[in-house]
Scaffold this motif. Structure first.
Motif, PDB file in Angstrom:
ATOM      1  N   UNK A 141       0.839  -1.192   0.000  1.00  0.00           N
ATOM      2  CA  UNK A 141       0.000   0.000   0.000  1.00  0.00           C
ATOM      3  C   UNK A 141       0.879   1.249   0.000  1.00  0.00           C
ATOM      4  N   UNK A 142       0.621   2.153  -0.936  1.00  0.00           N
ATOM      5  CA  UNK A 142       1.386   3.395  -1.045  1.00  0.00           C
ATOM      6  C   UNK A 142       0.587   4.543  -0.443  1.00  0.00           C
ATOM      7  N   UNK A 143       1.270   5.532   0.132  1.00  0.00           N
ATOM      8  CA  UNK A 143       0.602   6.635   0.826  1.00  0.00           C
ATOM      9  C   UNK A 143      -0.251   7.457  -0.124  1.00  0.00           C
ATOM     10  N   UNK A 144       0.247   7.626  -1.386  1.00  0.00           N
ATOM     11  CA  UNK A 144      -0.510   8.474  -2.312  1.00  0.00           C
ATOM     12  C   UNK A 144      -1.775   7.806  -2.840  1.00  0.00           C
ATOM     13  N   UNK A 145      -1.970   6.542  -2.460  1.00  0.00           N
ATOM     14  CA  UNK A 145      -3.161   5.816  -2.917  1.00  0.00           C
ATOM     15  C   UNK A 145      -4.399   6.248  -2.131  1.00  0.00           C
TER      16      UNK A 145
END
Length: 1494
Positions: free
Chosen positions: A578-582
């Motif tokens: 999971x990426x923060x910008x998602x």
């Protein structure tokens, strides 16, 4: 544990269900991880494979390091398991609670503890009490009661404990009128008194500075909260509009949604459009785009051609239909929705109704009716599950129109040559989305085809949707974000949507993450709740991979507390790809649709943001940055940027839509081509919400562009980021400061909720009370939580909210588990909860009201003490200067009697009049008495009564050995014997005292009062019949009063043949004729002396007033023991010679129609009754009017129907009685009231030739300040009053100030003073009490006519000159009685009449059958009788508090809920409030519930 290797799918269904419930409890935070594991192990242990015991115990005792670390991580995670949770908030709450530890605890309520609660079937009588009588008593010696209604009352304790002395018996001084009762709390130990003292100690901590005491004469305005000079104010410049990027539509998108279905259904017909998880959590149900196209055409064709019976028009383009599909069937919904679009029909999606009483169901039905919906589309499974009538049809839900249910499955194909109708115009409605307002009203937001298409294009651009992407949707697909993304934008772009039903989420909270992993989904649409649940499903985390996600849309990102869920989710799943910008929070509302979205994949300076803000500043609507470690800060995350093609501004929440400043919190307003069009059918509200033109600070419009209010509160941050800190729906404005319901919930949850309440089952809302919002918190408590623990937790919540938010909680209520109404998706239905709370149908288990600490805007108290420089003379001169009329009234002349004429002299002695009638008209019938069957029981002629009286007189002389002047107690039921015994005493010169006999079913309580009155009256003998004497000598009576202590008991039934030689003739008419004992409404026993002259004068006045002659028949249905009732029963017939038909009130209890039937049969023109009899007839005959008319009952003969009373006329009862029996011929003008008191039995009485009764409406606020201001009917704070009959002949009445004794003007409320020939001679005293006699019977005015002596009635009233003409040609002066002076309560420097407060309380809830109020140590105590089940008792507490606050500006200190019949009354139907107060303070009421308001 041993259960980790068990295959759950092979377990029995019952065990699987229990495991699912356990998982739900864990997901909602209702159980700790440790408790979860223990309960799960207990469920699975019978199915676990057998292992060596030693090994199991060893492994359990010594967990491995990895297992211990995992458990510690789980425990840490469990403590962060709530979407509202904040570590900073918890620290702040703990610190606030530590500061409050030394403060006194909240007094706990009292609940009924008796094993068997007595529920009397009839009203209790307060008149009998066991009182120890001192050897010497003043004239108003005790508050026990003589008169009683023939009913049984509960015993309130041991003898001697039921009453408290109002007057100072020790020094013989009576309490001054109008003075507050003495504070004897410390002298009367008991459970209730101690709790009141505890409450008083708690209230000694002032919440604000004490107010200076003065009275504003013009108006009694509520105090406005003072502005805090230190409050932050906005300092920035005016906000500029924030415009989104230009909307550039990508090439290749379909023209519209219908074209999208056609394109993808033809070109990629095998591509999957939607997938739904089945009940086992597997994605087995799918819909391809080809099937979507074919089903859409089927539904469109059948909708237009197959709906409706022959001869009736079916559905046509433009009509509205409703879509009713369950949350686990999005495929059928999508087909129906697009089928409607294809057919040109407007769909209205709603939730599936389950019962007639669904929360909010009536509002939805009203919306459907206003939309003209007649057809409901549904699936076959849903249709089968709908509730049906016995003949198989779907029931008509409450408030719903009649619907034709149309199943959208198994439909016939459309003909090959059939083409869908032409596409509707772009501005035509395409669908209606329902929404619920803050007040619970349901409205429909209409969206046009152009709006919908523009919204889909905008979402496509903002979210970078492309064909073939996989979207996971956890939201409700019928409305809001779930509909816009999961049904509209997905099909518009040819995407594949995997729907996760809510029922699957409850069983498997990680199912949506599993589907992302399985389908490699790029888009997820969730709420912060789903992220929070996903965190708890730790055992499923190992197989999850979220690297495919490019956008995780958080639909409730506008919730200020969603930040915690987002951060926690990112921290846990960052190593799962999971990426923060998602993570993309968004803001939305039904009117403006999507307000903002954080763009997916953006990184950099303005891609996202967060701010640490001061909650104190936000409460004043100002943005102020706070330090990160502050205990009262709020950390917000952005909700993204303005949508492409849209413009946003921030306007002030109140007043004109003026633009805010940059550091000011306001309402977000949006202008775009995709927003909703209107509220269907509500043009006025539409203009206020959908057509807003922002204004500059100088009033200039910002432009011609219309904006729409979103209902979201926030501000514009740097880089075009939108920050939302609340919503208008959750806004509470308390004392000028704004608070958000979500913030309050977060504080509540930080106070150790897991031990006491269920997380996620809390409702917070505000109710308007006294022109301000009051915070109400309602939560579901755990079943194993004790009452003491609940109140400890509630007190900590009060302290926490006060410290964190500087706001007081008005009401905190705990309800049993699963009591709060739920929404279809499991949340708390807030508007329905609020509605039930205000209606009194919530049934809480615990309630804590805090009006003393919350209500700070009460009117300023009045300074009651008049200054020394304002004398009665000064007031008198002021009235003359102002031209005010002095308040006085005169009755017509009664005529004088020449004492020199022996023929006239006989009219001064009733005994002489009886003897004269026995000689002149011996066979004239004076009395008849009727039994319960309506039959004539006995009659009494003049001669028969004379002879019977002679025998009784001779017996008193011979057997009783009594002397002239001795007092004789007459103890008889209402009968002819009482009349004969009275005149028997007069014949031998003895003084009769009428006493009500003890009740045979309640001797223990009623007998001591009989003994007390006989002692106080100094009775030398007791005269009665054989039945009552036998009762006095019975074993039960002897155990209470020793039979040897009674005076001689004489039986009038004994035959006595000796004839009386001579009839006694008093030497002067001023000698005592009889003693009249009764109990006032304040519970004080008073005996007055009536002379022969006064008795005959009273009879003469009644004869003239009512035109009583020997030819008249008069029906009496009242008690004959005191006052005007005694005079009518025993005196009036002898003097006037008319025929009295006696109907004992006890017989009317057995046969409610007895009195009126007798009046009808005998053609009676004049009848007298009590309020108790009138109430019995009104309640008992309300449903029998038709039957009575059929039996020939006719009341048109009645000329005068007068209620005998010593109180303010009960205008509601008399009006109800008149209206009820008007159909039987009763004239409304015939019904009237009377007024008498201790000092004069008959002051007002309605005569046959008197003008009609007058009524007025007066201002209650002015009345509290002893002013009389007439207002119009229906005016706020108006009180309807009726005059108390017409003034009797020979009377003069003045209104005087009870303190200064100055004569009042007719615009002032004062004490009624009487000057008359037939006033009582004085109180009967065993020893002299001259000061009391002079003050009450020989009072003189300090101004005006200072030579006349008056008797003070002790009642407050006023006089109004009317336009009516009396029989003597003068204008009629109406006398209005307001209430007893001794009974009024002085609170906040103003005078309140208990009946006014009681009427407000009775009106507030239909289950309150009676009410009484009193004060104790300056606390207002309200006792209400509950005519319902005990679980409804706590519903009354907030309603009673609200009603008294709103209508009287008073704070209720204690609310006592009791059974029906506990409030004591006397024989006249008057409440005995002081007796009730004594029973309450001695803890003898056995209440259902006692609430102590903070």
């Amino acid at each position: 544990m041993a259960d980790v290797n068990i295959d759950v799918s092979k377990l029995p269904s019952e065990i699987r269900g229990k495991l699912a419930e356990l998982d739900l409890e864990l997901s909602e935070g209702d159980i700790t991880q440790k408790g979860y594991e223990k309960k799960k192990h207990r469920l699975l242990s019978p199915y676990a494979p057998s292992t060596p015991t030693a090994q199991a115990s060893s492994s359990h005792a010594q967990p491995s390091p990895s297992t211990a670390a995992q458990r510690r991580a789980q425990r840490r995670l469990t403590r962060e398991d709530n979407r509202y949770h904040s570590e900073i908030r918890t620290e702040a709450v703990m610190q606030a609670l530590a500061l409050h530890k030394q403060r006194s605890m909240v007094p706990m309520p009292s609940k009924r503890t008796s094993a068997v609660s007595p529920v009397p079937t009839q009203r209790s009588s307060a008149i009998y009490a066991n009182v120890n009588i001192p050897s010497q008593l003043p004239p108003t010696a005790s508050r026990s009661e003589l008169d009683m209604l023939h009913s049984q009352r509960p015993t309130w304790g041991e003898p001697g404990s039921a009453l408290a002395d109002v007057i100072q018996i020790a020094d013989g001084q009576s309490q001054p009128r109008g003075q507050q009762p003495p504070d004897v709390t410390m002298h009367r130990p008991g459970k209730v008194s101690a709790k009141i003292q505890q409450l008083l100690n708690t209230l000694k901590r002032p919440k604000r500075k004490p107010l200076s005491e003065f009275f504003m004469d013009e108006s009694e305005e509520l105090e406005q909260p003072p502005l805090d000079p230190n409050a932050p104010k906005p300092e920035g410049s005016t906000v500029s509009p924030s415009a989104g990027d230009q909307l550039i539509i990508p090439s290749g998108l379909p023209r519209n949604l219908e074209a999208a279905v056609q394109r993808y259904g033809s070109a990629t017909y095998k591509a999957t459009c939607a997938t739904v998880l089945d009940q086992s959590g597997r994605p087995t149900i799918s819909l391809s785009y080809g099937k979507l196209l074919s089903r859409t055409h089927k539904i469109a064709y059948n909708l237009l051609h197959k709906v409706g019976s022959k001869g009736e028009p079916g559905v046509k383009a433009g009509d509205r239909v409703t879509l009713v599909y369950p949350n686990n069937d999005p495929i059928s919904f999508m087909c129906a929705f697009y089928g409607c679009l294809t057919a040109g029909v407007v769909p209205v999606p709603i939730e599936v109704p389950l019962t007639k009483r669904d929360a909010g169901g009536q509002g939805v039905g009203f919306l459907l009716g206003s939309l003209g919906v007649t057809v409901a589309l549904t699936s076959e499974a849903c249709y089968k599950g709908l509730p049906k009538t016995p003949n198989g049809e779907v029931i008509t839900f409450r408030g719903w129109p009649k619907l034709q249910w149309f199943v959208t499955e198994h439909l016939s194909k459309s003909p090959k040559d059939w083409l869908p109708p032409p596409r509707q115009a772009d501005d035509s409605p395409v669908y209606v989305e329902y929404m619920t307002g803050k007040d619970g009203s349901v409205m429909g937001v209409t969206n046009s085809r152009a709006n919908m298409l523009c919204h889909c294009r905008t979402l496509t651009v903002a979210c970078n949707y492309t064909e073939g992407e996989v979207m996971i949707c956890v939201l409700d697909f019928k409305r809001d974000v779930g509909l816009w993304h999961g049904v509209l934008a997905s099909v518009f772009n040819g995407m594949h949507v995997v729907f996760i039903p809510y029922s699957i989420m409850k069983v498997d909270p990680a199912s949506w993450m599993k589907m992302i992993t399985r389908f490699k989904a790029s888009v997820g649409i969730v709420k912060s709740r789903d992220m929070h649940w996903g965190l708890l499903a730790q055992k499923d985390h190992k197989d999850i991979n979220l690297s495919s996600l490019r956008m995780l849309l958080v639909a409730d990102g506008a919730n200020p507390w969603s930040l915690t869920s987002c951060d926690s989710f990112l921290n846990v799943f960052q190593d799962k790809g999971l990426k923060a910008e998602v993570i993309c929070p968004c803001a939305s509302c039904p009117e403006a649709l999507t307000v903002s979205i954080r763009r997916p994949g953006r990184v950099g300076t303005n891609a996202s943001g967060r701010g640490v803000l001061s909650m104190n500043g936000l409460s004043y609507g100002v943005v102020r940055v706070d330090s990160e470690n502050s205990l009262t800060s709020l950390t917000l995350q952005d909700c993204g940027q303005v949508m492409p093609g849209a413009t946003m501004v921030v306007i002030k929440m109140d007043g004109a839509p003026t633009l805010c400043k940059t550091d000011e919190v306001g309402e977000l307003c949006l202008s775009s081509s995709y927003v909703g069009s209107t509220y269907f059918g509500l043009q006025g509200i539409t203009n206020q919400i959908f057509k807003v033109v922002p204004l500059h600070s100088d009033g200039r419009p910002m432009g011609e562009q219309n904006f729409i209010r979103t209902g979201l509160l926030g501000f514009l941050g740097p880089g075009g980021l939108i920050f939302v800190c609340g919503s208008r729906e959750g806004l509470m404005t308390v004392s000028g400061r704004r608070h958000n319901t979500d913030d309050i919930i977060a504080t509540v949850l930080a106070v150790e909720p897991m031990k006491f309440i269920y997380r996620g089952r809390i409702a917070v809302f505000s109710i308007p009370v006294l022109r301000d919002d009051r915070i109400v918190i309602i939560a579901e408590q755990r079943p194993d939580c004790s009452e003491e623990e609940s109140f400890q937790w509630m007190s900590r919540v009060l302290q926490a909210v006060d410290s964190i938010h500087q706001a007081g909680v008005y009401c905190l209520a705990l309800v049993p588990p699963n009591y709060l109404p739920k929404t279809p998706l499991g949340g708390i239905h807030l508007t329905e909860t609020k509605k039930r709370f205000l209606e009194g149908t919530l049934h809480p288990a615990n309630v804590l009201m805090c009006p003393h600490t919350c209500v700070t805007n009460l009117p300023k108290p009045r300074e009651h003490n008049i200054g020394a420089d304002i004398t009665p003379s000064a007031v008198h001169v002021g009235n003359i200067v102002q031209g005010a009329r002095l308040a006085y009234a005169l009755g017509r002349e009664i005529g004088t009697i020449d004492d020199e004429s022996d023929n006239a002299r006989k009219y001064q002695f009733l005994s002489e009049i009886l003897r004269w009638r026995a000689q002149t008209t011996p066979e004239h019938v004076l009395y008849s008495i009727i039994n319960a069957k309506g039959q004539l029981q006995a009659t009494l002629t003049c001669l028969a009564l004379h002879k019977k009286a002679e025998k009784i007189g001779a017996m008193l002389m011979d057997k009783g050995k009594l002397n002239t002047g001795d007092h004789v107690a007459l103890i008889y039921p209402p009968s002819l014997d009482l009349v004969a015994a009275f005149y028997g005493c007069l014949y031998v010169g003895m003084v009769p005292v009428t006493i009500r006999p003890p009740h045979p079913q309640n001797i223990s309580t009623t007998l001591p009062t009989v003994r007390m009155v006989s002692e106080v009256s100094k009775a030398a003998a007791i005269l009665s019949n054989s039945l009552i004497i036998k009762m006095l000598k019975s074993k039960e009576a002897s155990a209470i009063v020793d039979v040897k202590t009674w005076p001689p008991l004489l039986d009038s039934d004994d035959s006595h043949k000796r004839k009386l030689q001579t009839i006694y003739r008093a030497p002067t008419a001023e000698m005592i004729c009889f003693l009249d004992f009764s109990v006032s409404t304040t519970g004080m026993l008073a005996g007055v002396k009536m002379s022969h002259a006064a008795a005959s004068g009273l009879c003469r006045a009644m004869k003239l007033q009512c035109e009583l002659y020997p030819s008249r028949d008069v029906a009496l249905c009242l008690d004959p023991y005191c006052g005007l009732g005694f005079a009518l029963w025993c005196l009036s017939s002898i003097y006037s010679g008319h025929h009295s038909i006696l109907i004992p009130p006890a017989e009317v209890e057995a046969n409610p129609a007895l009195w009126l039937s007798t009046v009808s049969q005998q053609k009676v023109r004049d009848t007298f009754c009590s309020y108790g009899v009138m109430e019995l007839c009104t309640k008992g005959l309300g449903t029998s009017i038709v039957a009575l008319r059929a039996r020939g009952l006719n009341l048109s003969c009645v000329r005068t129907l007068c209620v005998i009373a010593e109180e303010r006329p009960r205008i509601h009862l008399t009006a109800s009685f008149s209206k009820l029996f008007s159909s039987l011929g009763l004239s409304p003008r015939a019904v009237s009231t009377s007024f008498g008191c201790r000092v004069n039995m008959g002051i007002c009485l309605q005569g046959a030739s008197s003008p009609d009764p007058s009524t007025v409406f007066v201002d209650l606020r002015a009345l509290r300040n002893d002013r009389v201001t007439l207002v119009e009917k229906g005016s706020p704070h108006s009180l309807h009053l009726m005059e108390s009959g017409k003034l009797m002949p020979g009377l003069k009445v003045v209104i005087a100030n009870p303190e200064t004794k100055g004569q009042c003007a007719d615009s002032h409320l004062g004490e009624i003073w009487i000057s008359s020939q037939f006033n009582a001679s004085g109180y009967f005293t065993i020893y002299g009490e001259e000061s009391l006699h002079l003050d009450h019977f020989e009072a003189r005015l300090a101004t005006g006519d200072m030579s006349t002596t008056y008797a003070r009635t002790g009642y407050l009233g006023f006089i109004r000159r009317t336009d009516l003409t009396q029989s003597d040609g003068e204008r009629h002066d109406a006398i209005f009685v307001v209430g007893a002076l001794d009974e009024t309560v002085m609170l906040r420097g103003m005078r309140y009449h208990p009946i006014d407060i009681e009427m407000s309380v009775v009106r507030c809830h239909r289950k309150i059958c009676e009410c009484a109020v009193f004060t104790w140590t300056n606390l207002l105590v309200v006792v209400v009788e509950l005519d319902g089940s005990e679980n409804e008792a706590l519903d009354l507490v907030p309603l009673v508090t609200n009603a008294v606050l709103e209508e009287h500006y008073l704070i209720v200190g204690v609310v006592v809920v009791v059974d029906p019949g506990v409030v004591p009354i006397n024989s006249r139907g008057e409440k005995q409030r002081m007796h009730l107060r004594d029973g309450f303070l001695a803890d003898q009421l056995d209440p259902i519930y006692v609430a102590y308001n903070m």
